[in-house]
Design a protein around this motif. Structure first.
Motif, PDB file in Angstrom:
ATOM      1  N   MET A   1       2.173 -16.140  -1.715  1.00  0.00           N
ATOM      2  CA  MET A   1       1.014 -16.953  -1.447  1.00  0.00           C
ATOM      3  C   MET A   1       0.971 -17.316   0.032  1.00  0.00           C
ATOM      4  O   MET A   1       2.001 -17.464   0.661  1.00  0.00           O
ATOM      5  N   PHE A   2      -0.238 -17.456   0.535  1.00  0.00           N
ATOM      6  CA  PHE A   2      -0.444 -17.872   1.917  1.00  0.00           C
ATOM      7  C   PHE A   2      -1.765 -18.619   1.963  1.00  0.00           C
ATOM      8  O   PHE A   2      -2.438 -18.788   0.937  1.00  0.00           O
ATOM      9  N   GLN A   3      -2.147 -19.102   3.142  1.00  0.00           N
ATOM     10  CA  GLN A   3      -3.376 -19.878   3.250  1.00  0.00           C
ATOM     11  C   GLN A   3      -4.308 -19.302   4.309  1.00  0.00           C
ATOM     12  O   GLN A   3      -3.866 -18.785   5.329  1.00  0.00           O
ATOM     13  N   VAL A   4      -5.600 -19.417   4.036  1.00  0.00           N
ATOM     14  CA  VAL A   4      -6.655 -19.120   4.996  1.00  0.00           C
ATOM     15  C   VAL A   4      -7.575 -20.334   4.991  1.00  0.00           C
ATOM     16  O   VAL A   4      -8.121 -20.693   3.940  1.00  0.00           O
ATOM     17  N   ASP A   5      -7.711 -20.987   6.127  1.00  0.00           N
ATOM     18  CA  ASP A   5      -8.515 -22.209   6.236  1.00  0.00           C
ATOM     19  C   ASP A   5      -8.114 -23.250   5.192  1.00  0.00           C
ATOM     20  O   ASP A   5      -8.950 -23.931   4.614  1.00  0.00           O
ATOM     21  N   GLY A   6      -6.820 -23.343   4.910  1.00  0.00           N
ATOM     22  CA  GLY A   6      -6.319 -24.340   3.970  1.00  0.00           C
ATOM     23  C   GLY A   6      -6.443 -23.960   2.508  1.00  0.00           C
ATOM     24  O   GLY A   6      -5.984 -24.692   1.633  1.00  0.00           O
ATOM     25  N   GLU A   7      -7.058 -22.826   2.205  1.00  0.00           N
ATOM     26  CA  GLU A   7      -7.227 -22.375   0.823  1.00  0.00           C
ATOM     27  C   GLU A   7      -6.141 -21.369   0.464  1.00  0.00           C
ATOM     28  O   GLU A   7      -5.782 -20.517   1.275  1.00  0.00           O
ATOM     29  N   PRO A   8      -5.602 -21.438  -0.767  1.00  0.00           N
ATOM     30  CA  PRO A   8      -4.551 -20.501  -1.169  1.00  0.00           C
ATOM     31  C   PRO A   8      -5.089 -19.089  -1.415  1.00  0.00           C
ATOM     32  O   PRO A   8      -6.164 -18.918  -1.982  1.00  0.00           O
ATOM     33  N   TRP A   9      -4.339 -18.101  -0.959  1.00  0.00           N
ATOM     34  CA  TRP A   9      -4.627 -16.690  -1.172  1.00  0.00           C
ATOM     35  C   TRP A   9      -3.338 -16.023  -1.654  1.00  0.00           C
ATOM     36  O   TRP A   9      -2.254 -16.570  -1.490  1.00  0.00           O
ATOM     37  N   ALA A  10      -3.447 -14.828  -2.194  1.00  0.00           N
ATOM     38  CA  ALA A  10      -2.262 -14.107  -2.659  1.00  0.00           C
ATOM     39  C   ALA A  10      -2.436 -12.606  -2.428  1.00  0.00           C
ATOM     40  O   ALA A  10      -3.552 -12.101  -2.328  1.00  0.00           O
ATOM     41  N   LEU A  11      -1.301 -11.917  -2.341  1.00  0.00           N
ATOM     42  CA  LEU A  11      -1.244 -10.454  -2.251  1.00  0.00           C
ATOM     43  C   LEU A  11      -0.436  -9.939  -3.425  1.00  0.00           C
ATOM     44  O   LEU A  11       0.495 -10.613  -3.878  1.00  0.00           O
ATOM     45  N   ALA A  12      -0.750  -8.754  -3.884  1.00  0.00           N
ATOM     46  CA  ALA A  12       0.078  -8.116  -4.915  1.00  0.00           C
ATOM     47  C   ALA A  12       1.430  -7.771  -4.305  1.00  0.00           C
ATOM     48  O   ALA A  12       1.495  -7.064  -3.292  1.00  0.00           O
ATOM     49  N   THR A  13       2.503  -8.283  -4.876  1.00  0.00           N
ATOM     50  CA  THR A  13       3.832  -8.044  -4.302  1.00  0.00           C
ATOM     51  C   THR A  13       4.238  -6.580  -4.380  1.00  0.00           C
ATOM     52  O   THR A  13       5.083  -6.147  -3.608  1.00  0.00           O
ATOM     53  N   THR A  14       3.624  -5.804  -5.261  1.00  0.00           N
ATOM     54  CA  THR A  14       3.965  -4.384  -5.352  1.00  0.00           C
ATOM     55  C   THR A  14       3.549  -3.618  -4.101  1.00  0.00           C
ATOM     56  O   THR A  14       4.097  -2.565  -3.811  1.00  0.00           O
ATOM     57  N   ALA A  15       2.569  -4.150  -3.351  1.00  0.00           N
ATOM     58  CA  ALA A  15       2.104  -3.481  -2.131  1.00  0.00           C
ATOM     59  C   ALA A  15       2.897  -3.905  -0.901  1.00  0.00           C
ATOM     60  O   ALA A  15       2.861  -3.225   0.117  1.00  0.00           O
ATOM     61  N   VAL A  16       3.617  -5.015  -0.970  1.00  0.00           N
ATOM     62  CA  VAL A  16       4.325  -5.557   0.189  1.00  0.00           C
ATOM     63  C   VAL A  16       5.692  -4.889   0.323  1.00  0.00           C
ATOM     64  O   VAL A  16       6.549  -5.028  -0.552  1.00  0.00           O
ATOM     65  N   LYS A  17       5.865  -4.138   1.437  1.00  0.00           N
ATOM     66  CA  LYS A  17       7.150  -3.478   1.695  1.00  0.00           C
ATOM     67  C   LYS A  17       8.168  -4.442   2.276  1.00  0.00           C
ATOM     68  O   LYS A  17       9.358  -4.322   2.035  1.00  0.00           O
ATOM     69  N   ASP A  18       7.702  -5.391   3.098  1.00  0.00           N
ATOM     70  CA  ASP A  18       8.609  -6.316   3.782  1.00  0.00           C
ATOM     71  C   ASP A  18       7.813  -7.535   4.224  1.00  0.00           C
ATOM     72  O   ASP A  18       6.594  -7.468   4.394  1.00  0.00           O
ATOM     73  N   LEU A  19       8.500  -8.645   4.395  1.00  0.00           N
ATOM     74  CA  LEU A  19       7.911  -9.881   4.891  1.00  0.00           C
ATOM     75  C   LEU A  19       8.848 -10.393   5.975  1.00  0.00           C
ATOM     76  O   LEU A  19      10.013 -10.671   5.710  1.00  0.00           O
ATOM     77  N   ILE A  20       8.345 -10.465   7.206  1.00  0.00           N
ATOM     78  CA  ILE A  20       9.195 -10.808   8.338  1.00  0.00           C
ATOM     79  C   ILE A  20       8.601 -11.997   9.101  1.00  0.00           C
ATOM     80  O   ILE A  20       7.399 -12.272   8.986  1.00  0.00           O
ATOM     81  N   PRO A  21       9.420 -12.699   9.882  1.00  0.00           N
ATOM     82  CA  PRO A  21       8.878 -13.768  10.730  1.00  0.00           C
ATOM     83  C   PRO A  21       7.897 -13.196  11.751  1.00  0.00           C
ATOM     84  O   PRO A  21       7.940 -12.010  12.080  1.00  0.00           O
ATOM     85  N   ARG A  22       7.031 -14.056  12.248  1.00  0.00           N
ATOM     86  CA  ARG A  22       6.087 -13.619  13.292  1.00  0.00           C
ATOM     87  C   ARG A  22       6.873 -13.280  14.550  1.00  0.00           C
ATOM     88  O   ARG A  22       7.726 -14.043  14.979  1.00  0.00           O
TER      89      ARG A  22
END
Length: 92
Positions: A1-22
């Motif tokens: 989960m993440f936010q855009v303009d304070g609203e919650p959004w989500a991505l399908a975890t099956t598509a995410v290869k990696d999650l790294i710091p900015r």
């Protein structure tokens, strides 16, 4: 989960290869709106898109919770990176 303009959004975890710091990105010229640079990810230059800038009202924040998701777009392993504000959790 993440936010855009304070609203919650989500991505399908099956598509995410990696999650790294900015991290700092390489600049790139002649790109469309929302593309903010290139990430050198395992010797591959992957375009980085700022989701907040594309669908929200302002660019992403530079917060500790801001992450870059490396997303696989198709079976040919085409990748795109997405900057996500306040990336809080991942579930499978």
């Amino acid at each position: 989960m993440f936010q855009v303009d304070g609203e919650p959004w989500a991505l399908a975890t099956t598509a995410v290869k990696d999650l790294i710091p900015r991290v700092d990105l390489q600049p790139c010229a002649y790109v469309g709106d929302g593309v903010v640079g290139l990430l050198n990810y395992h010797s591959e230059h992957v375009p980085v898109m700022d989701i907040s800038a594309v669908v929200g009202s302002q660019p992403s924040s530079d917060l500790f919770s801001t992450r870059i998701a490396i997303v696989e777009l198709d079976e040919a392993s085409t990748s795109l990176c997405l900057i996500l504000d306040r990336a809080a959790e991942t579930t499978h």
